[in-house]
Design a protein around this motif. Structure first.
Motif, mmCIF file in Angstrom:
data_model
loop_
_atom_site.group_PDB
_atom_site.id
_atom_site.type_symbol
_atom_site.label_atom_id
_atom_site.label_comp_id
_atom_site.label_asym_id
_atom_site.label_seq_id
_atom_site.Cartn_x
_atom_site.Cartn_y
_atom_site.Cartn_z
ATOM 1 N N VAL A 121 16.695 -0.154 7.731
ATOM 2 C CA VAL A 121 16.436 1.312 7.959
ATOM 3 C C VAL A 121 17.776 2.040 7.827
ATOM 4 O O VAL A 121 17.777 3.284 7.260
ATOM 5 N N ASP A 122 18.718 1.219 8.516
ATOM 6 C CA ASP A 122 20.261 2.073 8.174
ATOM 7 C C ASP A 122 20.514 2.227 6.861
ATOM 8 O O ASP A 122 21.031 3.374 6.480
ATOM 9 N N LEU A 123 20.215 1.304 5.909
ATOM 10 C CA LEU A 123 20.663 1.367 4.493
ATOM 11 C C LEU A 123 19.652 2.643 3.891
ATOM 12 O O LEU A 123 20.170 3.230 3.103
ATOM 13 N N MET A 124 18.325 2.568 4.256
ATOM 14 C CA MET A 124 17.511 3.684 3.787
ATOM 15 C C MET A 124 18.300 5.133 4.065
ATOM 16 O O MET A 124 18.241 5.857 3.432
ATOM 17 N N ILE A 125 18.581 5.125 5.191
ATOM 18 C CA ILE A 125 19.274 6.623 5.700
ATOM 19 C C ILE A 125 20.637 6.705 4.835
ATOM 20 O O ILE A 125 20.565 7.885 4.188
ATOM 21 N N GLU A 126 21.369 5.759 4.413
ATOM 22 C CA GLU A 126 22.554 5.873 3.736
ATOM 23 C C GLU A 126 22.202 6.107 2.189
ATOM 24 O O GLU A 126 22.833 6.920 1.616
ATOM 25 N N GLN A 127 21.230 5.632 1.793
ATOM 26 C CA GLN A 127 20.646 5.782 0.413
ATOM 27 C C GLN A 127 20.154 7.255 0.195
ATOM 28 O O GLN A 127 20.046 7.526 -1.051
ATOM 29 N N GLY A 128 19.741 7.967 1.316
ATOM 30 C CA GLY A 128 19.162 9.324 0.988
ATOM 31 C C GLY A 128 17.826 9.311 1.367
ATOM 32 O O GLY A 128 16.977 10.188 0.736
ATOM 33 N N LEU A 129 17.289 8.990 2.280
ATOM 34 C CA LEU A 129 15.919 9.055 2.724
ATOM 35 C C LEU A 129 15.646 10.374 3.042
ATOM 36 O O LEU A 129 14.361 10.952 2.849
ATOM 37 N N LEU A 130 16.335 11.013 3.846
ATOM 38 C CA LEU A 130 16.305 12.427 4.326
ATOM 39 C C LEU A 130 16.072 13.483 3.129
ATOM 40 O O LEU A 130 15.242 14.082 2.877
ATOM 41 N N GLU A 131 17.197 13.053 2.005
ATOM 42 C CA GLU A 131 16.848 13.973 0.809
ATOM 43 C C GLU A 131 15.462 13.551 0.059
ATOM 44 O O GLU A 131 14.883 14.646 -0.435
ATOM 45 N N GLU A 132 15.215 12.535 -0.003
ATOM 46 C CA GLU A 132 13.840 12.139 -0.554
ATOM 47 C C GLU A 132 12.622 12.809 0.044
ATOM 48 O O GLU A 132 11.885 13.159 -0.721
ATOM 49 N N VAL A 133 12.602 12.761 1.609
ATOM 50 C CA VAL A 133 11.449 13.396 2.173
ATOM 51 C C VAL A 133 11.497 14.798 1.857
ATOM 52 O O VAL A 133 10.628 15.464 1.660
ATOM 53 N N SER A 134 12.753 15.452 1.992
ATOM 54 C CA SER A 134 12.721 16.831 1.521
ATOM 55 C C SER A 134 12.376 17.257 0.279
ATOM 56 O O SER A 134 11.706 18.074 0.127
ATOM 57 N N SER A 183 0.794 -1.242 -0.040
ATOM 58 C CA SER A 183 0.021 -0.122 -0.070
ATOM 59 C C SER A 183 0.806 1.113 0.006
ATOM 60 O O SER A 183 0.282 2.335 -0.037
ATOM 61 N N MET A 184 2.076 1.206 -0.051
ATOM 62 C CA MET A 184 2.957 2.327 0.178
ATOM 63 C C MET A 184 3.626 2.321 -1.116
ATOM 64 O O MET A 184 4.077 3.307 -1.684
ATOM 65 N N GLN A 185 4.065 1.358 -1.848
ATOM 66 C CA GLN A 185 4.983 1.357 -3.009
ATOM 67 C C GLN A 185 4.091 1.802 -4.212
ATOM 68 O O GLN A 185 4.606 2.203 -5.466
ATOM 69 N N ILE A 186 2.651 2.109 -3.969
ATOM 70 C CA ILE A 186 1.917 2.657 -5.016
ATOM 71 C C ILE A 186 2.275 4.175 -5.412
ATOM 72 O O ILE A 186 1.937 4.544 -6.604
ATOM 73 N N TYR A 187 3.002 4.754 -4.459
ATOM 74 C CA TYR A 187 3.348 6.074 -4.562
ATOM 75 C C TYR A 187 4.473 6.573 -5.611
ATOM 76 O O TYR A 187 5.552 5.857 -5.113
ATOM 77 N N ARG A 188 4.328 7.513 -6.559
ATOM 78 C CA ARG A 188 5.534 7.946 -6.997
ATOM 79 C C ARG A 188 6.487 8.789 -6.336
ATOM 80 O O ARG A 188 5.845 9.337 -5.688
ATOM 81 N N GLY A 189 7.768 8.807 -6.543
ATOM 82 C CA GLY A 189 8.620 9.507 -5.757
ATOM 83 C C GLY A 189 9.052 9.018 -4.410
ATOM 84 O O GLY A 189 9.632 9.788 -3.402
ATOM 85 N N MET A 190 8.248 8.066 -3.886
ATOM 86 C CA MET A 190 8.431 7.383 -2.583
ATOM 87 C C MET A 190 9.061 5.913 -2.635
ATOM 88 O O MET A 190 8.553 5.022 -2.632
ATOM 89 N N ASP A 191 10.496 6.039 -2.854
ATOM 90 C CA ASP A 191 11.004 4.873 -3.074
ATOM 91 C C ASP A 191 12.176 4.440 -1.949
ATOM 92 O O ASP A 191 12.020 3.007 -1.913
ATOM 93 N N ILE A 192 12.849 5.124 -1.571
ATOM 94 C CA ILE A 192 13.883 4.635 -0.653
ATOM 95 C C ILE A 192 12.922 4.300 0.881
ATOM 96 O O ILE A 192 13.082 3.123 1.113
ATOM 97 N N GLY A 193 12.143 5.026 1.044
ATOM 98 C CA GLY A 193 11.407 4.644 2.372
ATOM 99 C C GLY A 193 10.391 3.441 2.252
ATOM 100 O O GLY A 193 9.935 3.011 3.211
ATOM 101 N N THR A 194 10.196 3.242 1.013
ATOM 102 C CA THR A 194 9.015 2.036 0.850
ATOM 103 C C THR A 194 10.212 0.745 0.263
ATOM 104 O O THR A 194 9.208 -0.278 0.061
ATOM 105 N N ALA A 195 11.107 0.945 0.176
ATOM 106 C CA ALA A 195 12.299 -0.389 -0.346
ATOM 107 C C ALA A 195 11.745 -0.681 -1.440
ATOM 108 O O ALA A 195 11.571 -2.040 -1.602
ATOM 109 N N LYS A 196 11.261 -0.048 -2.493
ATOM 110 C CA LYS A 196 11.014 -0.549 -3.694
ATOM 111 C C LYS A 196 12.072 -1.253 -4.365
ATOM 112 O O LYS A 196 13.213 -0.829 -4.239
ATOM 113 N N ILE A 197 11.601 -2.323 -5.202
ATOM 114 C CA ILE A 197 12.547 -3.118 -6.033
ATOM 115 C C ILE A 197 13.353 -2.200 -7.000
ATOM 116 O O ILE A 197 12.614 -1.583 -7.608
#
Length: 328
Positions: A213-226, A38-52
């Protein structure tokens, strides 16, 4: 829907390896994958939803990912309607569909005869409830739901504000409880094979979640949300209430330190995994495999055998690769 066609479901909690298994099986059985997340349906929300990633897809078509913008309303019935179209197309192409994800309600809506309320809703009432949640906290809404519909309240987490409000909305305007008006009949719509991945060692699963979760932070979750916030998304959107997004917003608003935000994401993800397991454990049709008690090769081969037998039972339209063997 064509009841002569089969569907393979691969379900389980977050971070348990569903995507890897589904891709390898889809390669072996000439399949396509429909996401039940239900979260991977959203465009631009890639890192936080762990999209393939494209590399992880290995050329297998994936449906149900990046289909709407974060500010677009979307319901379970909307998902079911879209999924029906994806499945029909896959069957018409003579391929085998795999429904893969951890959103139990999405899986149930697709696989079972489900009675959706026809009530379209009331925007003013939803806004009033959202303001109440912001003012008094989500627990206040949940207590109100527990008073009028205890059965629904017992299965919804207080932080699942969107569904809590929907249940209150249905009761307010129709006089019916969601637990009575929107429920599965339990009758499958077509032949289904259900495979579930889990972990007998809960700490191992939690460690996988924490590392993700640690990997999400490394991959740029902060930048994605911003970036989402700069493009017009705001914290009150349902999409931005997802685990990983609301905590980072609180950090950006300087209401949490980064360490506090990361720990809350990990804690929220672990709790979500527990709720997912509780949901799926109620389904007696799922063939369970524990990722920590069986080597990957054996797990894959056991699932390959199940899918092969299932596919042979329901249809001869898909050519199964007899030399599927152990996935690399």
């Amino acid at each position: 829907m064509n009841d002569n066609c089969g569907l393979v479901v691969i379900a389980g909690p977050t971070a348990v390896g569903k995507s890897k298994l589904s891709v390898e099986l889809a390669i072996a059985f000439d399949g396509e994958i429909v996401s039940a997340d239900s979260m991977q349906i959203y465009r631009g929300m890639d890192i936080g939803t762990a999209k393939i990633t494209p590399e992880e897809k290995k050329g297998i078509p994936h449906w149900g990912i990046d289909i709407i913008d974060p500010d677009t309303p979307f319901s379970v019935s909307d998902y079911r309607d879209l999924a029906d179209g994806w499945l029909r197309g896959i069957w018409q192409r003579g391929r085998l569909p795999f429904l893969v994800g951890g959103t139990g309600l999405y899986i149930r809506a697709v696989t079972e005869e489900y009675d959706f309320s026809t009530f379209s809703g009331d925007a003013a009432f939803r806004e009033k409830m959202e303001q109440m949640a912001r003012r008094e906290g989500p627990e206040a809404l949940h207590r109100q739901l527990a008073f009028v519909d205890p059965a629904t309240a017992s299965r919804l987490h207080p932080n699942d504000i969107r569904r809590v409000i929907r249940a209150l909305e249905i009761y307010e305007f129709t006089g019916k409880r969601l637990s009575e008006s929107k429920q599965s009949h339990g009758d499958t719509r077509f032949p289904v094979l259900k495979i579930g991945l889990t972990s007998e060692n809960r700490e191992l699963l939690y460690d996988r979640i924490n590392r993700r979760v640690d990997l999400m932070i490394e991959q740029g979750l902060l930048e994605e949300v911003s970036g989402l916030l700069r493009r017009g998304a705001h914290k009150d959107l349902i999409s931005m209430q997802g685990i990983g997004y609301k905590e980072i917003i609180e950090y950006l608003e300087q209401r949490l330190t980064l360490q506090e935000a990361v720990e809350r994401i990990k804690q929220g993800s672990r709790r979500y995994a527990k709720r997912q397991l509780s949901w799926f454990r109620r389904d007696p049709e799922i063939h369970w495999f524990a990722i920590d008690t069986i080597p990957w090769d054996q797990l894959y081969n056991a699932c390959f055998k199940l899918v092969k037998e299932f596919r042979q039972q329901v249809s001869n339209t898909v050519v199964i690769k007899e030399d599927g063997g152990t996935a690399k």
